[in-house]
Design a protein around this motif. Structure first.
Motif, mmCIF file in Angstrom:
data_model
loop_
_atom_site.group_PDB
_atom_site.id
_atom_site.type_symbol
_atom_site.label_atom_id
_atom_site.label_comp_id
_atom_site.label_asym_id
_atom_site.label_seq_id
_atom_site.Cartn_x
_atom_site.Cartn_y
_atom_site.Cartn_z
ATOM 1 N N GLU A 40 0.215 -11.385 32.989
ATOM 2 C CA GLU A 40 1.186 -11.453 34.069
ATOM 3 C C GLU A 40 2.046 -10.201 34.027
ATOM 4 O O GLU A 40 2.300 -9.624 32.973
ATOM 5 N N SER A 41 2.473 -9.794 35.194
ATOM 6 C CA SER A 41 3.309 -8.619 35.321
ATOM 7 C C SER A 41 4.306 -8.887 36.435
ATOM 8 O O SER A 41 3.917 -9.110 37.582
ATOM 9 N N SER A 42 5.565 -8.917 36.089
ATOM 10 C CA SER A 42 6.631 -9.198 37.030
ATOM 11 C C SER A 42 6.367 -10.527 37.724
ATOM 12 O O SER A 42 6.428 -11.574 37.095
ATOM 13 N N GLN A 43 6.011 -10.486 39.000
ATOM 14 C CA GLN A 43 5.760 -11.734 39.727
ATOM 15 C C GLN A 43 4.267 -12.041 39.834
ATOM 16 O O GLN A 43 3.891 -13.088 40.347
ATOM 17 N N TYR A 44 3.427 -11.144 39.340
ATOM 18 C CA TYR A 44 1.978 -11.339 39.424
ATOM 19 C C TYR A 44 1.472 -12.107 38.211
ATOM 20 O O TYR A 44 1.818 -11.795 37.080
ATOM 21 N N ASN A 45 0.664 -13.103 38.458
ATOM 22 C CA ASN A 45 0.043 -13.885 37.384
ATOM 23 C C ASN A 45 -1.455 -13.953 37.669
ATOM 24 O O ASN A 45 -1.865 -14.552 38.677
#
Length: 135
Positions: A53-58
């Motif tokens: 996951e990165s920031s709001q991305y999963n």
């Protein structure tokens, strides 16, 4: 084979697991008391899905971590086909994953994780494999 018979491990009661592969799995796992839950074994084997996951991305679709015992992982991938072919519960689970649109290797991975949960239960309780309990 003599050592495996003398050891009398409950995982040998799983259809599709031979004396050699059962002994290999047990040797790589070591003492079952070292694992507090089945997910620890799955992580040790390196077949847990990678979490990204990165920031709001999963990420929804990821590969396996491969951060565990490569010998255990290789043994599990070699033994899963005979387990699927000789065990109706695992065959049904494999077909379910295929019908959900998973690929062959992905469905195998799901079956391996299920097999590791079953192995953990058998080694913790000391009882033999009973397919009726998995339904």
């Amino acid at each position: 084979e003599e050592f495996s018979i003398k050891n009398n491990s409950p995982i040998l009661s799983i259809p599709g697991i031979s004396h050699f592969s059962g002994t290999s799995i047990l040797a790589e796992l070591g003492d079952i008391g070292n694992y507090s839950k089945p997910s620890r074994i799955i992580k040790f084997a390196g077949v847990a899905p990678y979490h990204y996951e990165s920031s709001q991305y999963n990420a929804q679709h990821t590969a396996i971590t491969k951060k565990g015992s490569k010998y255990l992982r290789k043994t599990l991938y070699q033994v899963i086909l005979p387990v699927i072919n000789n065990n109706p519960v695992f065959k049904k689970y494999y077909r379910l994953k295929i019908s959900q649109g998973k690929g062959h290797r992905c469905a195998q991975g799901h079956c391996i994780r299920k097999l590791l949960r079953v192995i953990y239960h058998l080694l913790e309780t000391g009882q033999s494999f009973d397919p009726a309990l998995l339904r």
